[in-house]
Design a protein around this motif. Sequence first.
Motif, PDB file in Angstrom:
ATOM      1  N   GLY A  28      -1.081  12.042  -0.748  1.00  0.00           N
ATOM      2  CA  GLY A  28      -0.139  11.993   0.138  1.00  0.00           C
ATOM      3  C   GLY A  28      -0.728  11.903   1.552  1.00  0.00           C
ATOM      4  O   GLY A  28       0.181  11.314   2.321  1.00  0.00           O
ATOM      5  N   ILE A  29      -1.683  12.106   1.993  1.00  0.00           N
ATOM      6  CA  ILE A  29      -2.462  11.756   3.353  1.00  0.00           C
ATOM      7  C   ILE A  29      -2.542  10.336   3.329  1.00  0.00           C
ATOM      8  O   ILE A  29      -1.844   9.696   4.487  1.00  0.00           O
ATOM      9  CB  ILE A  29      -3.827  12.396   3.458  1.00  0.00           C
ATOM     10  CG1 ILE A  29      -3.772  13.961   3.141  1.00  0.00           C
ATOM     11  CG2 ILE A  29      -4.302  11.714   4.897  1.00  0.00           C
ATOM     12  CD1 ILE A  29      -5.025  14.732   3.229  1.00  0.00           C
ATOM     13  N   PHE A  30      -2.881   9.495   2.331  1.00  0.00           N
ATOM     14  CA  PHE A  30      -2.941   8.122   2.557  1.00  0.00           C
ATOM     15  C   PHE A  30      -1.320   7.508   2.551  1.00  0.00           C
ATOM     16  O   PHE A  30      -1.125   6.536   3.182  1.00  0.00           O
ATOM     17  CB  PHE A  30      -3.545   7.646   1.471  1.00  0.00           C
ATOM     18  CG  PHE A  30      -5.165   7.639   1.504  1.00  0.00           C
ATOM     19  CD1 PHE A  30      -5.825   7.115   2.214  1.00  0.00           C
ATOM     20  CD2 PHE A  30      -5.723   8.638   0.649  1.00  0.00           C
ATOM     21  CE1 PHE A  30      -7.346   7.224   2.110  1.00  0.00           C
ATOM     22  CE2 PHE A  30      -6.964   8.856   0.704  1.00  0.00           C
ATOM     23  CZ  PHE A  30      -7.966   8.372   1.442  1.00  0.00           C
ATOM     24  N   THR A  31      -0.543   8.165   1.776  1.00  0.00           N
ATOM     25  CA  THR A  31       1.045   7.809   1.815  1.00  0.00           C
ATOM     26  C   THR A  31       1.590   7.955   2.998  1.00  0.00           C
ATOM     27  O   THR A  31       2.294   7.194   3.498  1.00  0.00           O
ATOM     28  CB  THR A  31       1.760   8.448   0.578  1.00  0.00           C
ATOM     29  OG1 THR A  31       1.138   8.525  -0.565  1.00  0.00           O
ATOM     30  CG2 THR A  31       3.144   7.735   0.480  1.00  0.00           C
ATOM     31  N   PHE A  32       1.137   9.088   3.920  1.00  0.00           N
ATOM     32  CA  PHE A  32       1.856   9.234   4.963  1.00  0.00           C
ATOM     33  C   PHE A  32       1.290   8.027   6.277  1.00  0.00           C
ATOM     34  O   PHE A  32       2.069   7.647   6.993  1.00  0.00           O
ATOM     35  CB  PHE A  32       1.313  10.703   5.440  1.00  0.00           C
ATOM     36  CG  PHE A  32       1.903  11.251   6.852  1.00  0.00           C
ATOM     37  CD1 PHE A  32       2.907  11.973   6.983  1.00  0.00           C
ATOM     38  CD2 PHE A  32       1.099  10.979   8.095  1.00  0.00           C
ATOM     39  CE1 PHE A  32       3.473  12.303   8.237  1.00  0.00           C
ATOM     40  CE2 PHE A  32       1.619  11.339   9.203  1.00  0.00           C
ATOM     41  CZ  PHE A  32       2.613  12.099   9.379  1.00  0.00           C
ATOM     42  N   PHE A  50       6.093   1.002   8.865  1.00  0.00           N
ATOM     43  CA  PHE A  50       7.177   0.459   9.330  1.00  0.00           C
ATOM     44  C   PHE A  50       6.622   0.399  10.803  1.00  0.00           C
ATOM     45  O   PHE A  50       7.845  -0.395  11.636  1.00  0.00           O
ATOM     46  CB  PHE A  50       8.084   1.871   9.020  1.00  0.00           C
ATOM     47  CG  PHE A  50       9.531   1.437   9.282  1.00  0.00           C
ATOM     48  CD1 PHE A  50      10.223   0.624   8.238  1.00  0.00           C
ATOM     49  CD2 PHE A  50      10.165   1.901  10.651  1.00  0.00           C
ATOM     50  CE1 PHE A  50      11.330   0.306   8.455  1.00  0.00           C
ATOM     51  CE2 PHE A  50      11.555   1.458  10.587  1.00  0.00           C
ATOM     52  CZ  PHE A  50      12.221   0.513   9.668  1.00  0.00           C
ATOM     53  N   GLY A  51       5.838   0.929  11.353  1.00  0.00           N
ATOM     54  CA  GLY A  51       5.377   0.433  12.576  1.00  0.00           C
ATOM     55  C   GLY A  51       5.118  -0.899  12.855  1.00  0.00           C
ATOM     56  O   GLY A  51       5.487  -1.534  13.647  1.00  0.00           O
ATOM     57  N   ASN A  52       4.385  -1.484  11.785  1.00  0.00           N
ATOM     58  CA  ASN A  52       4.214  -3.064  11.782  1.00  0.00           C
ATOM     59  C   ASN A  52       5.673  -3.784  11.727  1.00  0.00           C
ATOM     60  O   ASN A  52       5.772  -4.916  12.283  1.00  0.00           O
ATOM     61  CB  ASN A  52       3.256  -3.359  10.467  1.00  0.00           C
ATOM     62  CG  ASN A  52       3.053  -4.832  10.290  1.00  0.00           C
ATOM     63  OD1 ASN A  52       2.142  -5.393  10.956  1.00  0.00           O
ATOM     64  ND2 ASN A  52       3.814  -5.286   9.451  1.00  0.00           N
ATOM     65  N   LEU A  53       6.523  -3.262  10.801  1.00  0.00           N
ATOM     66  CA  LEU A  53       7.735  -4.033  10.680  1.00  0.00           C
ATOM     67  C   LEU A  53       8.401  -3.949  12.108  1.00  0.00           C
ATOM     68  O   LEU A  53       9.005  -5.063  12.576  1.00  0.00           O
ATOM     69  CB  LEU A  53       8.847  -3.287   9.964  1.00  0.00           C
ATOM     70  CG  LEU A  53      10.095  -3.961   9.396  1.00  0.00           C
ATOM     71  CD1 LEU A  53       9.570  -5.141   8.690  1.00  0.00           C
ATOM     72  CD2 LEU A  53      11.085  -2.851   8.637  1.00  0.00           C
ATOM     73  N   GLY A  54       8.319  -3.050  12.945  1.00  0.00           N
ATOM     74  CA  GLY A  54       8.812  -3.197  14.305  1.00  0.00           C
ATOM     75  C   GLY A  54       8.144  -4.136  15.092  1.00  0.00           C
ATOM     76  O   GLY A  54       8.619  -4.689  15.784  1.00  0.00           O
ATOM     77  N   ALA A  81       0.192   5.124   5.288  1.00  0.00           N
ATOM     78  CA  ALA A  81       0.780   3.834   5.319  1.00  0.00           C
ATOM     79  C   ALA A  81       1.968   3.837   5.491  1.00  0.00           C
ATOM     80  O   ALA A  81       2.660   2.861   6.037  1.00  0.00           O
ATOM     81  CB  ALA A  81       0.483   3.530   3.376  1.00  0.00           C
ATOM     82  N   ALA A  82       2.985   4.837   5.349  1.00  0.00           N
ATOM     83  CA  ALA A  82       4.457   4.852   5.914  1.00  0.00           C
ATOM     84  C   ALA A  82       4.457   4.808   7.344  1.00  0.00           C
ATOM     85  O   ALA A  82       5.191   3.804   7.823  1.00  0.00           O
ATOM     86  CB  ALA A  82       5.079   5.966   5.171  1.00  0.00           C
ATOM     87  N   ALA A 124       0.923  -1.130  -0.138  1.00  0.00           N
ATOM     88  CA  ALA A 124      -0.063  -0.061   0.070  1.00  0.00           C
ATOM     89  C   ALA A 124       0.998   1.433   0.085  1.00  0.00           C
ATOM     90  O   ALA A 124       0.571   2.248  -0.741  1.00  0.00           O
ATOM     91  CB  ALA A 124      -0.909  -0.054   1.306  1.00  0.00           C
ATOM     92  N   TYR A 125       1.962   1.371   0.782  1.00  0.00           N
ATOM     93  CA  TYR A 125       2.568   2.497   0.750  1.00  0.00           C
ATOM     94  C   TYR A 125       3.434   2.587  -0.508  1.00  0.00           C
ATOM     95  O   TYR A 125       3.590   3.721  -0.933  1.00  0.00           O
ATOM     96  CB  TYR A 125       3.978   2.437   1.806  1.00  0.00           C
ATOM     97  CG  TYR A 125       5.066   3.225   2.150  1.00  0.00           C
ATOM     98  CD1 TYR A 125       4.876   4.642   2.186  1.00  0.00           C
ATOM     99  CD2 TYR A 125       6.290   2.800   1.654  1.00  0.00           C
ATOM    100  CE1 TYR A 125       5.846   5.355   1.940  1.00  0.00           C
ATOM    101  CE2 TYR A 125       7.464   3.527   1.612  1.00  0.00           C
ATOM    102  CZ  TYR A 125       7.207   5.037   1.820  1.00  0.00           C
ATOM    103  OH  TYR A 125       8.328   5.794   1.631  1.00  0.00           O
ATOM    104  N   ALA A 126       3.918   1.780  -1.127  1.00  0.00           N
ATOM    105  CA  ALA A 126       4.672   1.770  -2.468  1.00  0.00           C
ATOM    106  C   ALA A 126       3.495   2.204  -3.637  1.00  0.00           C
ATOM    107  O   ALA A 126       3.794   3.207  -3.900  1.00  0.00           O
ATOM    108  CB  ALA A 126       5.201   0.375  -2.955  1.00  0.00           C
ATOM    109  N   PHE A 127       2.467   1.707  -3.396  1.00  0.00           N
ATOM    110  CA  PHE A 127       1.160   2.087  -4.544  1.00  0.00           C
ATOM    111  C   PHE A 127       1.093   3.602  -4.374  1.00  0.00           C
ATOM    112  O   PHE A 127       1.308   4.571  -5.311  1.00  0.00           O
ATOM    113  CB  PHE A 127      -0.050   1.175  -4.205  1.00  0.00           C
ATOM    114  CG  PHE A 127      -1.074   1.847  -4.966  1.00  0.00           C
ATOM    115  CD1 PHE A 127      -0.908   1.489  -6.490  1.00  0.00           C
ATOM    116  CD2 PHE A 127      -2.224   2.679  -4.462  1.00  0.00           C
ATOM    117  CE1 PHE A 127      -2.367   1.939  -7.211  1.00  0.00           C
ATOM    118  CE2 PHE A 127      -3.178   2.833  -5.109  1.00  0.00           C
ATOM    119  CZ  PHE A 127      -3.414   2.536  -6.616  1.00  0.00           C
ATOM    120  N   PHE A 128       0.800   4.119  -3.153  1.00  0.00           N
ATOM    121  CA  PHE A 128       0.530   5.255  -2.773  1.00  0.00           C
ATOM    122  C   PHE A 128       1.633   6.304  -3.108  1.00  0.00           C
ATOM    123  O   PHE A 128       1.490   7.366  -3.536  1.00  0.00           O
ATOM    124  CB  PHE A 128      -0.095   5.728  -1.476  1.00  0.00           C
ATOM    125  CG  PHE A 128      -1.514   5.091  -1.238  1.00  0.00           C
ATOM    126  CD1 PHE A 128      -2.460   5.495  -1.903  1.00  0.00           C
ATOM    127  CD2 PHE A 128      -1.540   4.158  -0.021  1.00  0.00           C
ATOM    128  CE1 PHE A 128      -3.839   4.888  -1.739  1.00  0.00           C
ATOM    129  CE2 PHE A 128      -2.986   3.694   0.172  1.00  0.00           C
ATOM    130  CZ  PHE A 128      -3.964   3.992  -0.658  1.00  0.00           C
TER     131      PHE A 128
END
Length: 216
Positions: free
Chosen positions: A121-125, A132-136, A127-128, A97-101
Amino acid sequence: TREVPWGVLIAGYALLIASSAGIFLISSLGHLFGFHTFDGLRKRGMMLAVATLAGGAWLLFWDLGGPYQLQILRFIRYFYPFHPTSPVWWMGALLAAYAFFLFVQFFFTLAGHKKLAFTVGIFTFLAAVFAFGNLGSEFSYDITREFWNGPFLPLFFIISALVSGAVFTIILTYFSPQRAAHPELSRRTLTALAKLTVLFLGILLFFHIWKMLTAV
């Protein structure tokens, strides 16, 4: 191996994905939140975010065996049906989703569609931050390494992303040809980025000290 579960490829992947998210979050302070000091980072920041995201995906591809083992097909095979209790499944979904947005926003920015770029940009923000919170959270579940677990880790990863993103952006701004064309704006941007870096490093230091004190 069991002794070394993550090698240099997966570490490089985490660094580049973190940097991509952090660079985007830093560069979005101008056009999303109105901090005009960062206005000059809009296109350059998104371009660098796309480049580091592609680099992270490339390292992950080779960590999963490259074209020889194609373990990445397992991600595709097990993506549906959905597995909402799996952090790894969410990693794939949120990073996609982050890459797409990010790509869509970058396209709208280059095309000059400011309103569409702002909306995406709101959706990209979001998603980012969530990606990365999920990666943590993936690392936080690993109770075999006591220092690298616990509910604080997703927030720790997001702040780490902001640190690496700020440092990458400082380097990008310092060596940019526009620095000579707009010296005053570049100076203000570099000063603001330096202050943000110190702030984020201070927060990380607080996390580390408190974690060690708790462990002791």
